[in-house]
Motif scaffolding. Structure first.
Motif, PDB file in Angstrom:
ATOM      1  N   SER A 198     -11.738  -6.621   9.557  1.00 24.49           N
ATOM      2  CA  SER A 198     -10.693  -5.801  10.151  1.00 24.49           C
ATOM      3  C   SER A 198      -9.768  -6.634  11.018  1.00 24.49           C
ATOM      4  O   SER A 198     -10.121  -7.735  11.431  1.00 24.49           O
ATOM      5  CB  SER A 198     -11.330  -4.710  11.009  1.00 24.49           C
ATOM      6  N   THR A 203      -1.228   5.316   3.352  1.00 25.64           N
ATOM      7  CA  THR A 203      -1.881   4.776   4.539  1.00 25.64           C
ATOM      8  C   THR A 203      -2.323   5.936   5.425  1.00 25.64           C
ATOM      9  O   THR A 203      -1.498   6.786   5.778  1.00 25.64           O
ATOM     10  CB  THR A 203      -0.901   3.883   5.343  1.00 25.64           C
ATOM     11  N   GLU A 206      -6.126  -2.635  10.330  1.00 28.52           N
ATOM     12  CA  GLU A 206      -6.720  -2.652   9.001  1.00 28.52           C
ATOM     13  C   GLU A 206      -8.236  -2.654   9.131  1.00 28.52           C
ATOM     14  O   GLU A 206      -8.797  -3.397   9.931  1.00 28.52           O
ATOM     15  CB  GLU A 206      -6.256  -3.913   8.278  1.00 28.52           C
ATOM     16  N   LEU A 264      -8.191  -1.626   4.241  1.00 26.85           N
ATOM     17  CA  LEU A 264      -7.409  -0.395   4.207  1.00 26.85           C
ATOM     18  C   LEU A 264      -6.531  -0.321   5.454  1.00 26.85           C
ATOM     19  O   LEU A 264      -7.033  -0.329   6.578  1.00 26.85           O
ATOM     20  CB  LEU A 264      -8.330   0.827   4.157  1.00 26.85           C
ATOM     21  N   PRO A 265      -5.198  -0.249   5.277  1.00 26.00           N
ATOM     22  CA  PRO A 265      -4.322  -0.162   6.441  1.00 26.00           C
ATOM     23  C   PRO A 265      -4.336   1.246   7.040  1.00 26.00           C
ATOM     24  O   PRO A 265      -4.440   2.235   6.320  1.00 26.00           O
ATOM     25  CB  PRO A 265      -2.939  -0.498   5.879  1.00 26.00           C
ATOM     26  N   PHE A 266      -4.236   1.289   8.356  1.00 29.04           N
ATOM     27  CA  PHE A 266      -4.137   2.535   9.118  1.00 29.04           C
ATOM     28  C   PHE A 266      -2.973   2.406  10.085  1.00 29.04           C
ATOM     29  O   PHE A 266      -2.616   1.296  10.489  1.00 29.04           O
ATOM     30  CB  PHE A 266      -5.395   2.755   9.975  1.00 29.04           C
ATOM     31  N   THR A 267      -2.434   3.535  10.497  1.00 29.09           N
ATOM     32  CA  THR A 267      -1.512   3.587  11.617  1.00 29.09           C
ATOM     33  C   THR A 267      -2.025   4.652  12.569  1.00 29.09           C
ATOM     34  O   THR A 267      -2.412   5.745  12.144  1.00 29.09           O
ATOM     35  CB  THR A 267      -0.079   3.938  11.165  1.00 29.09           C
ATOM     36  N   GLN A 284       0.853  -1.190   0.000  1.00 27.60           N
ATOM     37  CA  GLN A 284       0.000   0.000   0.000  1.00 27.60           C
ATOM     38  C   GLN A 284       0.887   1.238   0.000  1.00 27.60           C
ATOM     39  O   GLN A 284       1.755   1.379   0.859  1.00 27.60           O
ATOM     40  CB  GLN A 284      -0.886  -0.022   1.249  1.00 27.60           C
ATOM     41  N   LYS A 285       0.683   2.140  -0.959  1.00 25.67           N
ATOM     42  CA  LYS A 285       1.511   3.344  -1.038  1.00 25.67           C
ATOM     43  C   LYS A 285       1.043   4.450  -0.098  1.00 25.67           C
ATOM     44  O   LYS A 285       1.847   5.238   0.370  1.00 25.67           O
ATOM     45  CB  LYS A 285       1.543   3.876  -2.467  1.00 25.67           C
ATOM     46  N   PHE A 345      -2.750   7.966   8.599  1.00 29.35           N
ATOM     47  CA  PHE A 345      -1.952   7.987   9.818  1.00 29.35           C
ATOM     48  C   PHE A 345      -2.659   8.934  10.778  1.00 29.35           C
ATOM     49  O   PHE A 345      -2.747  10.134  10.515  1.00 29.35           O
ATOM     50  CB  PHE A 345      -0.539   8.499   9.480  1.00 29.35           C
ATOM     51  N   GLU A 382      -0.664  -0.489  14.277  1.00 25.72           N
ATOM     52  CA  GLU A 382      -1.108  -0.738  12.912  1.00 25.72           C
ATOM     53  C   GLU A 382      -2.406  -1.537  12.978  1.00 25.72           C
ATOM     54  O   GLU A 382      -2.538  -2.445  13.801  1.00 25.72           O
ATOM     55  CB  GLU A 382      -0.051  -1.525  12.142  1.00 25.72           C
TER      56      GLU A 382
END
Length: 155
Positions: A28, A5, A57, A61-64, A2-3, A7, A55
């Motif tokens: 998730s 993310t 998801e 969709l990944p999140f931090t 994933q380019k 944050f 981290e």
């Protein structure tokens, strides 16, 4: 890979928020939790061993999430849109994400209990509001009512 993310900056609730969001969204998962080591703790003024980043998801969709302190706050200038196929989906996400937060107009949750802004919208919303009746109906709503939008759009 994933380019891009999202944050999210929190004062100290990153892990709590990530656990909450992964409980709300069915597809998730929680990911890695990084803790402040001695050097990072000293530089940031955060307790050693406390959560630095989490981290997670949501629906692929990944999140931090970061515990960065109180100097930055969430803003409604950035929001996450949840496109729903049914009224039951709208009701579910609205109930979960608005609890302890602030509801807004036209499907917006101005801030959830962690300060994040969401839009809970029906699929095909642009089509439903392209008529004056549909637009007027939308502007009068907080949580969307798909049947009422369709009825107003058909007039």
């Amino acid at each position: 890979m994933q380019k891009i993310t999202p944050f999210l900056w929190f004062d100290s609730q990153a892990e709590e928020a990530a656990k909450f969001y992964t409980s709300v969204f069915k597809n998730s998962k929680m990911g890695k939790v990084l803790r402040y080591d001695a050097a990072a703790s000293k530089a940031a003024g955060r307790p050693e061993g406390s959560v630095l980043t989490v981290e997670f998801e949501l629906e692929g969709l990944p999140f931090t999430a970061l515990n960065g302190g109180p100097q930055l706050q969430m803003s409604g200038a950035v929001s996450f849109v949840i496109t729903c196929e049914t009224q039951e989906e709208i009701d579910y996400y609205w109930e979960k994400l608005s609890d302890g937060g602030e509801a807004g107009q036209c499907g917006w949750i101005n801030r959830d209990k962690f300060g994040v802004t969401w839009q809970v919208v029906p699929a095909g919303l642009p089509e439903l509001i392209k008529t004056p009746g549909g637009m007027q109906a939308m502007l009068g709503m907080t949580k969307f009512d798909i049947a009422a939008l369709k009825a107003a759009a058909d007039k």
